[in-house]
Design a protein around this motif. Structure first.
Motif, mmCIF file in Angstrom:
data_model
loop_
_atom_site.group_PDB
_atom_site.id
_atom_site.type_symbol
_atom_site.label_atom_id
_atom_site.label_comp_id
_atom_site.label_asym_id
_atom_site.label_seq_id
_atom_site.Cartn_x
_atom_site.Cartn_y
_atom_site.Cartn_z
ATOM 1 N N GLN A 71 -8.904 25.100 13.410
ATOM 2 C CA GLN A 71 -7.487 24.786 13.241
ATOM 3 C C GLN A 71 -6.623 25.991 13.577
ATOM 4 O O GLN A 71 -5.560 25.859 14.193
ATOM 5 C CB GLN A 71 -7.217 24.307 11.808
ATOM 6 N N ARG A 75 -3.727 26.262 16.455
ATOM 7 C CA ARG A 75 -2.380 26.781 16.189
ATOM 8 C C ARG A 75 -2.033 27.921 17.146
ATOM 9 O O ARG A 75 -0.896 28.040 17.610
ATOM 10 C CB ARG A 75 -2.269 27.251 14.729
ATOM 11 N N GLU A 78 -1.074 26.456 20.477
ATOM 12 C CA GLU A 78 0.240 25.809 20.431
ATOM 13 C C GLU A 78 1.362 26.842 20.352
ATOM 14 O O GLU A 78 2.440 26.635 20.893
ATOM 15 C CB GLU A 78 0.289 24.822 19.273
#
Length: 238
Positions: A71, A75, A78
């Motif tokens: 995760q 992130r 992104e």
């Protein structure tokens, strides 16, 4: 030197230098790219590069479930201006790959290119391992390569890129399975490119025989073994 005799002729295997032409990139801004093994060492290096330079939509697959470490990587991608999706899927399993790609296409639409970076490094000597252990190493390289072609055969790809290894040419310190898997990818890329030129496959086929990357996550057993492998084959870490 490797020498091959056929039809009364002697062929000698040679390495020759090549150059990349400026502007020949198959990547496009905002394109959608699938990277198998995308959260692994080498796969993620390329995911980060695509995010930084092309603002790409990235589909990362791997065998393990999404956890906090993955995760955090999503992130990071992104934050670089990319859209990223992690999907748990085994590249050797047709059913799980079809399910994952269906989910990815529902979100991003067309897939423009693929990097097949999934793989496991061989460690034990050929004489120490059983058949199950041998298959475990070659399957991502052989079965995974075939599965990708099956599940993406209708996709109008710009390219299919296999991350092979210099072990396909130099050997892998007696493990054998890793070298064979990578050698298969070399041969298959040539086969697939011929199919593409005949209009029977989508996208240019590429194979890269990477040497060892310092941060690529694919050493040769213990660190000392990796150093010895590099020294004996005249290489250094990328």
């Amino acid at each position: 030197q490797s020498v091959f005799y056929q039809g009364g002729k002697r062929f000698v295997y040679q390495i020759q230098e090549t150059f990349l032409e400026t502007g020949s990139s198959l990547l496009q801004a905002g394109g959608t790219y699938l990277i198998t093994g995308g959260c692994g060492g080498l796969g993620f290096l390329f995911a980060r590069h695509f995010a930084k330079t092309h603002g790409a939509n990235l589909i990362l697959t791997g065998r393990s479930a999404l956890d906090e470490e993955k995760q955090a990587k999503i992130r990071e991608l992104e934050a670089l201006g990319s859209h990223a999706l992690y999907l748990q899927a085994d590249s050797c399993d047709v059913s799980s790959m079809k399910t994952a790609l269906g989910e990815a296409k529902a979100k991003y639409g067309k897939i423009h290119g693929v990097i097949h970076a999934a793989g496991l490094a061989g460690s034990q000597s050929l004489f120490e391992k059983d058949l199950a252990g041998f298959r475990k190493i070659i399957e991502p390289k052989i079965k995974g390569t075939l599965v990708l072609d099956e599940v993406l055969q209708e996709e109008a790809l710009h390219f299919m890129c296999y991350f092979s290894s210099s072990s396909a040419i130099l050997g892998d310190f007696g493990s054998c399975d890793y070298a064979i898997g990578n050698r298969f990818q070399m041969a298959y890329a040539h086969y697939r490119q011929e199919k593409q030129l005949e209009g029977k496959a989508y996208g240019k086929s590429l194979v890269i025989n990477w040497p060892l990357w310092k941060d690529g996550g694919m050493g040769v057993g213990e660190e000392e073994n990796s150093k010895l492998y590099l020294k004996s084959s005249g290489q250094r870490f990328l």
